[in-house]
Design a protein around this motif. Structure first.
Motif, PDB file in Angstrom:
ATOM      1  N   THR A  38      -5.828  -6.645  -2.699  1.00  0.00           N
ATOM      2  CA  THR A  38      -5.876  -7.649  -1.641  1.00  0.00           C
ATOM      3  C   THR A  38      -4.488  -7.889  -1.074  1.00  0.00           C
ATOM      4  O   THR A  38      -3.467  -7.543  -1.689  1.00  0.00           O
ATOM      5  CB  THR A  38      -6.434  -8.978  -2.158  1.00  0.00           C
ATOM      6  OG1 THR A  38      -5.503  -9.543  -3.105  1.00  0.00           O
ATOM      7  CG2 THR A  38      -7.789  -8.777  -2.834  1.00  0.00           C
ATOM      8  N   LEU A  39      -4.443  -8.522   0.104  1.00  0.00           N
ATOM      9  CA  LEU A  39      -3.165  -8.845   0.725  1.00  0.00           C
ATOM     10  C   LEU A  39      -2.365  -9.805  -0.148  1.00  0.00           C
ATOM     11  O   LEU A  39      -1.140  -9.686  -0.250  1.00  0.00           O
ATOM     12  CB  LEU A  39      -3.395  -9.452   2.116  1.00  0.00           C
ATOM     13  CG  LEU A  39      -4.075  -8.546   3.139  1.00  0.00           C
ATOM     14  CD1 LEU A  39      -4.285  -9.283   4.451  1.00  0.00           C
ATOM     15  CD2 LEU A  39      -3.260  -7.281   3.380  1.00  0.00           C
TER      16      LEU A  39
ATOM     17  N   GLN B 102       1.338  -9.141  -1.699  1.00  0.00           N
ATOM     18  CA  GLN B 102       2.429 -10.097  -1.514  1.00  0.00           C
ATOM     19  C   GLN B 102       3.058 -10.451  -2.856  1.00  0.00           C
ATOM     20  O   GLN B 102       4.294 -10.477  -2.987  1.00  0.00           O
ATOM     21  CB  GLN B 102       1.893 -11.363  -0.845  1.00  0.00           C
ATOM     22  CG  GLN B 102       2.874 -12.530  -0.815  1.00  0.00           C
ATOM     23  CD  GLN B 102       2.208 -13.800  -0.333  1.00  0.00           C
ATOM     24  OE1 GLN B 102       2.078 -14.004   0.855  1.00  0.00           O
ATOM     25  NE2 GLN B 102       1.788 -14.642  -1.266  1.00  0.00           N
TER      26      GLN B 102
ATOM     27  N   LYS C  90       1.437 -12.213   3.283  1.00  0.00           N
ATOM     28  CA  LYS C  90       0.124 -11.584   3.427  1.00  0.00           C
ATOM     29  C   LYS C  90      -0.092 -11.099   4.854  1.00  0.00           C
ATOM     30  O   LYS C  90      -0.642 -10.013   5.071  1.00  0.00           O
ATOM     31  CB  LYS C  90      -0.976 -12.586   3.049  1.00  0.00           C
ATOM     32  CG  LYS C  90      -1.060 -12.919   1.588  1.00  0.00           C
ATOM     33  CD  LYS C  90      -2.336 -13.689   1.289  1.00  0.00           C
ATOM     34  CE  LYS C  90      -2.405 -14.979   2.093  1.00  0.00           C
ATOM     35  NZ  LYS C  90      -3.653 -15.724   1.844  1.00  0.00           N
TER      36      LYS C  90
ATOM     37  N   TRP D 215       1.711  -7.884   5.437  1.00  0.00           N
ATOM     38  CA  TRP D 215       1.005  -6.758   4.811  1.00  0.00           C
ATOM     39  C   TRP D 215      -0.215  -6.367   5.636  1.00  0.00           C
ATOM     40  O   TRP D 215      -0.562  -5.191   5.741  1.00  0.00           O
ATOM     41  CB  TRP D 215       0.604  -7.110   3.382  1.00  0.00           C
ATOM     42  CG  TRP D 215       1.695  -6.861   2.386  1.00  0.00           C
ATOM     43  CD1 TRP D 215       2.483  -7.785   1.789  1.00  0.00           C
ATOM     44  CD2 TRP D 215       2.142  -5.586   1.900  1.00  0.00           C
ATOM     45  NE1 TRP D 215       3.398  -7.176   0.951  1.00  0.00           N
ATOM     46  CE2 TRP D 215       3.202  -5.824   0.993  1.00  0.00           C
ATOM     47  CE3 TRP D 215       1.745  -4.268   2.131  1.00  0.00           C
ATOM     48  CZ2 TRP D 215       3.866  -4.801   0.327  1.00  0.00           C
ATOM     49  CZ3 TRP D 215       2.403  -3.243   1.470  1.00  0.00           C
ATOM     50  CH2 TRP D 215       3.450  -3.505   0.584  1.00  0.00           C
ATOM     51  N   GLY D 216      -0.875  -7.356   6.222  1.00  0.00           N
ATOM     52  CA  GLY D 216      -1.981  -7.047   7.117  1.00  0.00           C
ATOM     53  C   GLY D 216      -1.534  -6.246   8.315  1.00  0.00           C
ATOM     54  O   GLY D 216      -2.225  -5.327   8.776  1.00  0.00           O
TER      55      GLY D 216
ATOM     56  N   ARG E 250      -0.910  -2.658   7.258  1.00  0.00           N
ATOM     57  CA  ARG E 250      -2.158  -1.916   7.105  1.00  0.00           C
ATOM     58  C   ARG E 250      -2.839  -1.615   8.436  1.00  0.00           C
ATOM     59  O   ARG E 250      -3.533  -0.602   8.572  1.00  0.00           O
ATOM     60  CB  ARG E 250      -3.121  -2.702   6.220  1.00  0.00           C
ATOM     61  CG  ARG E 250      -2.894  -2.522   4.719  1.00  0.00           C
ATOM     62  CD  ARG E 250      -3.872  -3.387   3.951  1.00  0.00           C
ATOM     63  NE  ARG E 250      -3.987  -3.006   2.556  1.00  0.00           N
ATOM     64  CZ  ARG E 250      -4.724  -3.643   1.672  1.00  0.00           C
ATOM     65  NH1 ARG E 250      -5.420  -4.716   2.038  1.00  0.00           N
ATOM     66  NH2 ARG E 250      -4.796  -3.241   0.421  1.00  0.00           N
TER      67      ARG E 250
END
Length: 587
Positions: free
Chosen positions: A34-35, A39, A51, A54-55, A58
């Motif tokens: 998961t994000l 993190q 987060k 990171w999104g 991606r």
């Protein structure tokens, strides 16, 4: 990625094919993480990405720093030196190409950004108007203000001329609000994150030799221009929704109506103090209210059409029940080279499929994704026989007799029809959750969750039902959410925006025909929801994975060495064998 055959066009990408390729590579590397976990895992060192960042890594909106990408590769292959070296070389090649393409991309247009700021201010006004309208409707649910005093329809007028009820207006208002919030979030990103000069290090201190380049975009040509075009439709839709409120008092509470940017005082209000004496709406007014609602809903669909996938394909009929769909428990071997089916007794398992990265099952069938290509395959019911039904997607989900997907670039939600044919049924989504209670998607713009209304192919066919959550789960009857801080579990009431607290802190949710299950934050134990708020029963220790079938629950041990079945009730579990990377169940 799954899409209607013969109708697809190359997906739009914020930074070109190079950034898309890098983002896809990172997504595969971090599959199943998961994000929040990303993190926390990479909190130390120079890179302390949130987060949301990171999104962006991606999705391809921003390029991940090379040093951070190489750390991810090392963590993904800690013991396999050959694979680690090969993947590190590929990471460097992809990153070099993406960074070069980013540096050569065009600059945003200043004039478009200036107009975008004006448009964004108007969007904020429209959102404020809608929020007041929604508050009026929520307060009015359950009242009978639009019903004639004698409880019947006016003589000579049937149900077709009844004023639209608050629940229907509320659904339309939430749909409009979701569209506006999505445009607002997209425009804010375009306006508040200006393009950095080539070579500028965005996400790390120190040398610019390893820049974290944001992927350059031209919002004047895409995001801001689309917002400007949409405003006429959105403005008129909000005005018509306001007109459709079932009482003068409600319209007074919402305030002014907006038409083409001009504030107009309403001319159909009774004088102050005469509201109680205002006549009950006559047949003509009732027809106008119904027409206003119909036009508003049509405008929602028309406006959403501008931003939707241009190739939705024909609307399919519901798939017939799949009588041959396999049922039971299935597993992916720890080396991802086999798919196995449990015999239903003892510890006997049968190899039924080839290598698989992911596995999912439901009434629609048993499906796997190829670890090399990402293509999607469906089990034909005979061991070793699988049919390709789609190309890579960001995520797949089974709900009832349907299979759903998020396009690989995240820009659309699709439904599988048959063969290799898919239909677009929604716009951008981060995650899908499906079950007997319906299909739900996490909106990338708001972080909230939207429910698919069952028909249609535009954002207007989705209803926002709640705000952001850390996790969601769907069983046969309900949607559940874990609060953003994972501090409590909530159950959706069925009315947009209305949720009830039913449980305390948890690390994750799992649901299916057998019920709702959560992993307790404090003890690490699996809890089963008893159906009464705050009433939960421990059933055993958590493992690496949990699969909820129609009648029972299966657990994969923390070290992936064995699968067991819950005996229930109580805390007893029966070992049923086989090491596995992941499990899924239908019964």
């Amino acid at each position: 990625m799954p899409q209607p055959v013969g109708q697809a066009e190359p997906p739009k990408d914020h930074g070109g094919g190079e950034a898309k390729a890098l983002a896809r590579f990172l997504t595969v590397l971090t599959e199943g993480v998961t994000l929040r976990e990303l993190q926390d895992r990479y909190r130390s060192g120079d890179y302390k990405s949130s987060k949301s960042v990171w999104g962006q890594y991606r999705s391809g909106e921003k390029l991940i720093p090379l040093a951070l990408l190489l750390r991810v590769v090392r963590d993904r292959f800690p013991r396999d030196a050959t694979a680690r070296e090969a993947m590190s070389a590929k990471a460097r090649t992809l990153h070099t190409a993406a960074a070069a393409a980013a540096a050569a991309a065009p600059r945003p247009d200043a004039a478009a950004r200036k107009q975008g700021r004006k448009d964004l201010a108007e969007v904020a006004d429209l959102i404020e108007t809608l929020e007041r309208l929604i508050a009026q409707l929520v307060d009015g649910l359950g009242t009978s203000g639009a019903t004639p005093a004698d409880g019947g329809a006016p003589p000579g007028h049937g149900p077709a001329e009844e004023a639209p009820g608050p629940d229907r207006l509320l659904s339309a208002a939430y749909g409009e609000l979701g569209l506006l919030q999505r445009h607002q979030a997209e425009a804010r990103r375009a306006l508040t994150e200006p393009l950095a000069p080539p070579g500028h290090a965005h996400d790390r201190p120190g040398s610019a030799a390893d820049p974290a380049l944001p992927v350059p975009r031209d919002p004047s040509a895409e995001v801001l221009a689309r917002l400007h075009t949409e405003l006429d439709v959105r403005r008129a839709s909000v005005a018509l929704l306001t007109d459709a409120l079932p009482s003068a008092e409600g319209r007074e509470g919402v305030g002014h109506r907006i038409v083409r940017g001009v504030i107009l005082e309403r001319t159909d209000r009774p004088p102050a103090g005469d509201a109680a004496a205002a006549p009950r709406p006559g047949p003509a007014r009732v027809r106008n209210l119904a027409l206003a609602l119909g036009v508003a809903l049509a405008l929602l669909a028309a406006g959403a059409y501008l931003a939707r996938d241009p190739h939705p394909g024909p609307r399919p009929a519901a798939l017939p029940p799949n009588d041959s769909a396999p049922t039971g428990l299935f597993a992916v071997s720890t080396d991802h080279q086999h798919v196995r089916a449990w015999s239903g007794t003892g510890t006997t398992w049968t190899d039924i499929g080839p290598s698989a990265r992911d596995l999912l099952a439901g009434p629609a069938g048993l499906f796997l994704t190829d670890p090399a290509t990402g293509d999607l395959y469906r089990y034909d019911g005979v061991p070793g026989h699988w049919s390709k039904i789609g190309t890579p997607g960001r995520q797949f989900a089974v709900g009832g007799d349907h299979l759903y997907a998020i396009k690989e670039d995240g820009t659309a939600v699709l439904r599988w029809d048959s063969g290799t044919a898919w239909t677009v049924i929604g716009s951008a989504a981060v995650r899908l959750y499906a079950g007997g209670a319906g299909l739900f998607a996490v909106d990338p713009a708001t972080g909230g969750v939207n429910r698919y209304n069952g028909t249609g192919t535009t954002p207007a066919d989705w209803t926002p039902v709640g705000g952001p959550g850390a996790d969601y789960a769907v069983d046969n009857d309900h949607l559940y959410a874990l609060a953003p801080d994972r501090g409590e579990i909530r159950q959706w009431s069925g009315t947009p925006g209305r949720w009830q607290r039913i449980g305390g802190p948890a690390t994750g949710l799992h649901a299916g025909g057998a019920g709702l299950f959560a992993v307790d934050t404090a003890t690490g134990r699996i809890l089963k929801y008893d159906g009464t708020p705050m009433a939960w029963t421990p059933i055993g220790d958590a493992g690496a994975d949990l699969a909820v079938g129609d009648h029972t629950v299966y657990r994969l041990s923390a070290d992936h060495s064995a699968v067991s079945r819950w005996d229930g009730p109580g805390t007893g579990w029966t070992p049923i064998g086989t090491p596995a990377a992941a499990i899924t169940a239908t019964r």
